[in-house]
Each structure stands twice: as C-alpha cells, then as structure tokens.
Design an enzyme around this catalytic site. Structure first.
Site, PDB file in Angstrom:
ATOM      1  NE  ARG A  11      49.595  -4.618  36.382  1.00 53.92           N
ATOM      2  CZ  ARG A  11      49.418  -5.727  37.089  1.00 53.92           C
ATOM      3  NH1 ARG A  11      48.498  -6.582  36.766  1.00 53.92           N
ATOM      4  NH2 ARG A  11      50.204  -6.009  38.099  1.00 53.92           N
ATOM      5  CG  HIS A 297      55.699  -7.824  39.243  1.00 53.99           C
ATOM      6  ND1 HIS A 297      55.391  -6.499  39.121  1.00 53.99           N
ATOM      7  CD2 HIS A 297      55.047  -8.456  38.229  1.00 53.99           C
ATOM      8  CE1 HIS A 297      54.581  -6.318  38.081  1.00 53.99           C
ATOM      9  NE2 HIS A 297      54.370  -7.501  37.516  1.00 53.99           N
ATOM     10  CG  ASP A 360      51.381 -10.052  37.181  1.00 56.44           C
ATOM     11  OD1 ASP A 360      52.100 -10.572  38.053  1.00 56.44           O
ATOM     12  OD2 ASP A 360      51.026  -8.863  37.226  1.00 56.44           O
ATOM     13  CD  GLU A 361      52.295  -6.315  34.390  1.00 58.89           C
ATOM     14  OE1 GLU A 361      51.619  -5.507  33.755  1.00 58.89           O
ATOM     15  OE2 GLU A 361      52.710  -6.101  35.549  1.00 58.89           O
ATOM     16  CB  ALA A 362      57.218 -13.325  33.949  1.00 57.57           C
TER      17      ALA A 362
END
Length: 556
Positions: A11, A297, A360-362
């Site tokens: 992303r 994050h 998300d995005e882990a």
C-alpha cells in the site's frame, strides 16, 4: 503470514529522506497550480467536461440541484424568501432548538439578519419533529418551500440537521461567507422528500502519519457534514505515531506520539481534547469511530512498550511510510493486558457504537498468531460495550465477531478468493462498509502529474470515484448486507489542512452522494454539472479544490 494477495501491491512506498518541510511546501505550491489549472486526468476516449458553466451562479437554484441528489423533488410554486423579518420557529422538543440555532448561526453572518429562534409555530421558517413520519427514518427529512413559509420536517433531530444542509445548498453560495452580502436569499418553491440509501456514510482521517490539531479536525468535520456524512473514522495509531492519551499507559504519548512521517514533531489528543472532538461531531450528528490498529501498524506502541514484542526490544521510531514490518506478540500476556487497557479507556471516551481494531497489513504476523490475537482481542471490544469494526483482512485468517462491521478496501482487481471471504462474512451476519482503494481513497493521485498523494492503487479521477455502486460492488454480498460507504484520507503525503482539502475536494461530495442518493437517479453527466456548481460554495467556504478537467467548472 497475513499478506496482500498477488493482485494487490504494497500500500505504501518510502518517501525520500530529508528536507521534509521543503518537500511539503513545494508539493503544496504545485498542487495549488494543479487545482487552478487542472491536470491531465481523463483517459483515452473519455468524454470531455462539456461547456463551462456561467461565471455567476443562478439567482435562484432549481429545487433539488444539490449534492447529494435528493430522493424525491417536486418543484412548483413561487420561491420562499429569507428576509430581515424572518424568525425561525421550533417545537418544544429539546432536540430541535440546537439544530435551529446552528442554522441561524450559519445564516446570520452573510445575511446580516437577526433570525431569532422562537417557540412559535407561526414563524415563517419552521423546524418541526413528527414522530409519526416513519417513512423518513432516522435521517430523512421533508422540505416544503412556499412564498410565505419554509417548513423542514423530520422524525429525528438528525433528520432535521440533514435537511438544514439542503437549506444551505438551496440558498446562494454566498450564504457561506463570513461577512454581509447584499443580495436576495431565495429558495425555489416545491417539496423535497429525502432519505439516505445507506445508514453508514463515513469519512476517515488519518491523524497518525501526520498529526492534525483539534481545530483542524473540526474544520474537516464541518466539511463532511455539509454533504450529509454521518461518521468520522479517526485513524489514531500507526507505526509513525500514537495520537490519543491513555492514562494507564503514559509512555504512549510521552514517547510514541513524538514522531510523524518526515520527522516532524507529531502530537496527540488529551482525553479532554478527544471528548471535545466527539462532542463537536455529535452536535453535527456525526458519530466518531476511533481506530486502534492491531496487530500490525504498531511500531509507535512497541517503541513505547517494548514488552509488546516477542523479543522485548524497543525498535527505532519510524518516520517513513513503508508497512508490514511491525507486530505485537501473540504469546505474551503483556499484549492482551495492554490491548485491554487501551480499548477500555478509548471505549469510555467514545459514545459511538464501534471500535475499529484495524487488522490490515499484518505482514509480520503469522496466520496462526493473527488468528490467536484477533480471537482474544475481539471479545475485549464487546466487554467494553462496543462492536468490532475492522479492515476486511479480518475475514481471511480470523472469524469476525458477531455483529462486526467489515471495511473492504481492496481494488477492482483484488482476487475473487479475497472478495469471497468478505462475502462469506456478510452471509454470516457481518455488515460491510465499502471503501475500494481505487475508487474511494482520497489520497490517491487524481492523475499521473498530481504532485501530492500516492498511486499504488492507480490514479483515481473524479469521474472514477463517482461511477460505481456500493450496493453491487462486491460479488456475493447482497445490498442488504452493505451498511454503506466510507472515503478514507491517508496522510503519508499530506501535512496541512490545505492539502487535505485539495485531495478530498471535489471527490468527497461524489462519494457522499453514493452513500445517500438512490442508485437509479444518478449519472455522471448530470452529476458533473451539479458538482461544478459547488465551486461557488467551495470558494465561499475557503476550500481549495482540484479543478478537474472532467468537470465544467464555472468560467473564470
């Protein structure tokens, strides 16, 4: 490993190091030029904007020619005129007067009129609640305009507030100016009956990558309120900074809040400042959804509390924009004690129904650890009286909690397998909020030469952001499961309120229309004209916007 499917790219990309302030100032100048001149945006074969509108807006705006497009408009009869003798009448219901006072406060500066708010049904501008008007639902309203009276009726105060935004837009755009404008103030005759298509109509503001002050967030709340949005999703935590005070975890703000993208000073909201934001939004009938992004994050949290990581070592503060490198430890009880402390305090500050837990995005979290973490974190949300909201990756390696709200942010080209996971969650009872990045992300560049923004999801022109249907976007997800649409604004490249405006406008009004207006009544050719007419209002409100070449803006 919880990672992006091959159909998606990572992303974020890392920006050049150094000279962050000069870069932002230079980008702002370039984007101001882009806003004034318009960049190459329309693709091959795309239709042009059509003839430019006249430089001056019409003296009397046709009824219903606003954004979002109303459900039903029946024009007819002579217009209503706001005058120095106008009084704003309210019923005895305690929820009506605050809306009337807000309307009066909005109208007084430009008109110079007193506009007293009175408990008198004979007043010529009347706001009234009708509990029997069940067809109007929780946010609908009816506006009747006649020569002797303007009547706004709703079943709830929220419905009255949405109707007030229609009153504003039906009046000349000069009504938004802060000084007296000597002109007529008329609203075309007829009846508007208006109800929203979806109950969730949101905007997300990322205050973690770059921090924005309370007053700056309030200004964004006012902008989204004009277009009948009802949810502000605040992305409060990320690798670059932690933005909300947690009394039981003081190092989150003592250490974790001191950074942001590009090496700036960061910042955070005290509990009272956060309450102030929540109250300000609530007065505009906007619900705040706070996001504590987990398990990825989380670099700012790990810097503050190293025991959250499996190795117990504090990472370096992060001021870039790459993602996927941070995670909390699934095996450590310290993680769950921390999460409960944070969720307990944020829930106590937040009267709204949902807590967003990210998900998300882990990419540094194994599938087994992700499942273990989300299996224990989700019940903590319910324990403190809230419902789970999460990005759609929760549907991949975990099971959404009962009543969860799943936010889809994939692309048109996202794999069928990933979309099917979301459809399965919807069939199991989850609500779906649709935020496709290549349609609804306001931080995507308008065109290749847009100075600010990112383009990992491609460029998102004004037309592209408008020409899709949230109710039918995801295969296998029935419209009954779609709760609505949200327009996220990530701030990796955006550091000032002016930059927020230039990336949000003019796409945000169109996304608001997707959430409010009936699908059958919308089309690009008529919308672009209504959008072009908003230019006068943008100017009056001091909103800088991108002058898209797809739109027939008023001549200059």
């Amino acid at each position: 490993m919880v990672t992006r499917h091959s159909s998606l790219v990572t992303r974020h990309r890392h920006p050049p190091k150094g000279a962050a302030v000069r870069r932002r100032l230079f980008a702002s100048v370039l984007l101001l030029l882009a806003a004034a001149l318009g960049c190459t945006e329309a693709g091959p074969g795309a239709s042009g904007p059509g003839p430019a509108l006249p430089a001056a807006e019409p003296e009397l705006r046709p009824l219903g020619r606003i954004v979002p497009l109303p459900s039903s408009v029946e024009p007819g009869g002579a217009p209503y005129a706001l005058t120095a003798a106008t009084r704003i009448g309210v019923s005895g219901h305690p929820g009506v007067r605050p809306v009337a006072e807000q309307l009066a406060a909005r109208l007084r500066p430009a008109t110079g009129f007193r506009l007293p708010v009175v408990t008198d049904p004979s007043a010529d501008l009347v706001l009234r609640l009708d509990p029997a008007a069940t067809a109007l639902g929780d946010e609908g309203y009816e506006l009747r305009s006649a020569p002797t009276r303007l009547t706004l009726t709703a079943r709830t105060p929220a419905g009255l507030f949405r109707g007030v935004q229609t009153v504003r837009q039906q009046l000349p755009a000069a009504i938004e100016r802060p000084t007296v404008q000597h002109r007529a103030w008329r609203i075309a005759g007829g009846t508007v009956t208006d109800v929203p298509r979806f109950p969730y109509r949101g905007a997300m503001l990322d205050v973690a990558r770059h921090f924005f002050t309370v007053d700056e967030v309030k200004a964004y709340v006012d902008r989204i309120a004009l277009y009948k949005l009802n949810t502000l999703h605040l992305h409060l935590t990320d690798d670059q900074g932690w933005r909300i005070a947690i009394a039981s975890r003081p190092r989150l703000t003592g250490v974790g809040a001191a950074t942001e993208v590009g090496g700036g000073p960061g910042g955070f909201y005290t509990k009272e400042q956060y309450r102030e934001l929540v109250r300000y939004a609530a007065a505009r009938h906007i619900e705040v959804v706070p996001e504590i992004d987990l398990p990825g994050h989380t670099n700012a949290a790990l810097v503050s509390y190293p025991e959250l990581g499996c190795d117990g070592k504090a990472p370096e503060p992060h001021t870039g924009i790459e993602v996927g490198f941070s995670t909390v430890c699934a095996d450590g009880e310290a993680t769950y004690a921390f999460v409960e402390d944070v969720l307990r305090e944020v829930a106590a500050l937040t009267p709204g129904r949902h807590l967003h837990i990210g998900g998300d995005e882990a990419e540094s979290t194994t599938a087994a650890d992700y499942r273990a973490l989300m299996t224990r974190i989700q019940p903590l949300v319910a324990k403190h009286g809230k419902k789970v909201m999460a990005w759609h990756q929760l549907t991949g390696d975990a099971t959404p909690a009962p009543g969860a709200l799943i936010q889809y942010w994939g692309l048109d080209r996202t794999t069928a397998e990933e979309k099917e996971k979301v459809a399965e969650a919807a069939k199991a009872g989850a609500g779906i909020v649709v935020s496709p990045a290549d349609r609804a992300y306001l931080d995507m560049k308008y065109a290749d030469d847009t100075p600010l923004g990112l383009r990992w999801a491609g460029t998102v022109s004004v037309r592209r952001s408008y020409e899709w249907d949230p109710g039918t976007y995801l295969p296998g997800v029935p419209e009954s499961a779609v709760r609505g649409v949200e327009a996220p604004l990530w701030t990796e490249t955006l550091a000032t309120p002016e930059e927020l405006d230039l990336m949000a406008f003019p796409r945000l009004p169109g996304l608001a229309e997707l959430g409010w207006s009936p699908a059958g009544g919308r089309d690009w050719d008529t919308y672009k004209v209504r959008l072009a007419e908003q230019a006068h209002r943008f100017e009056a409100l001091g909103i800088g916007w991108y002058r898209s070449p797809e739109v027939p803006w008023p001549a200059r």
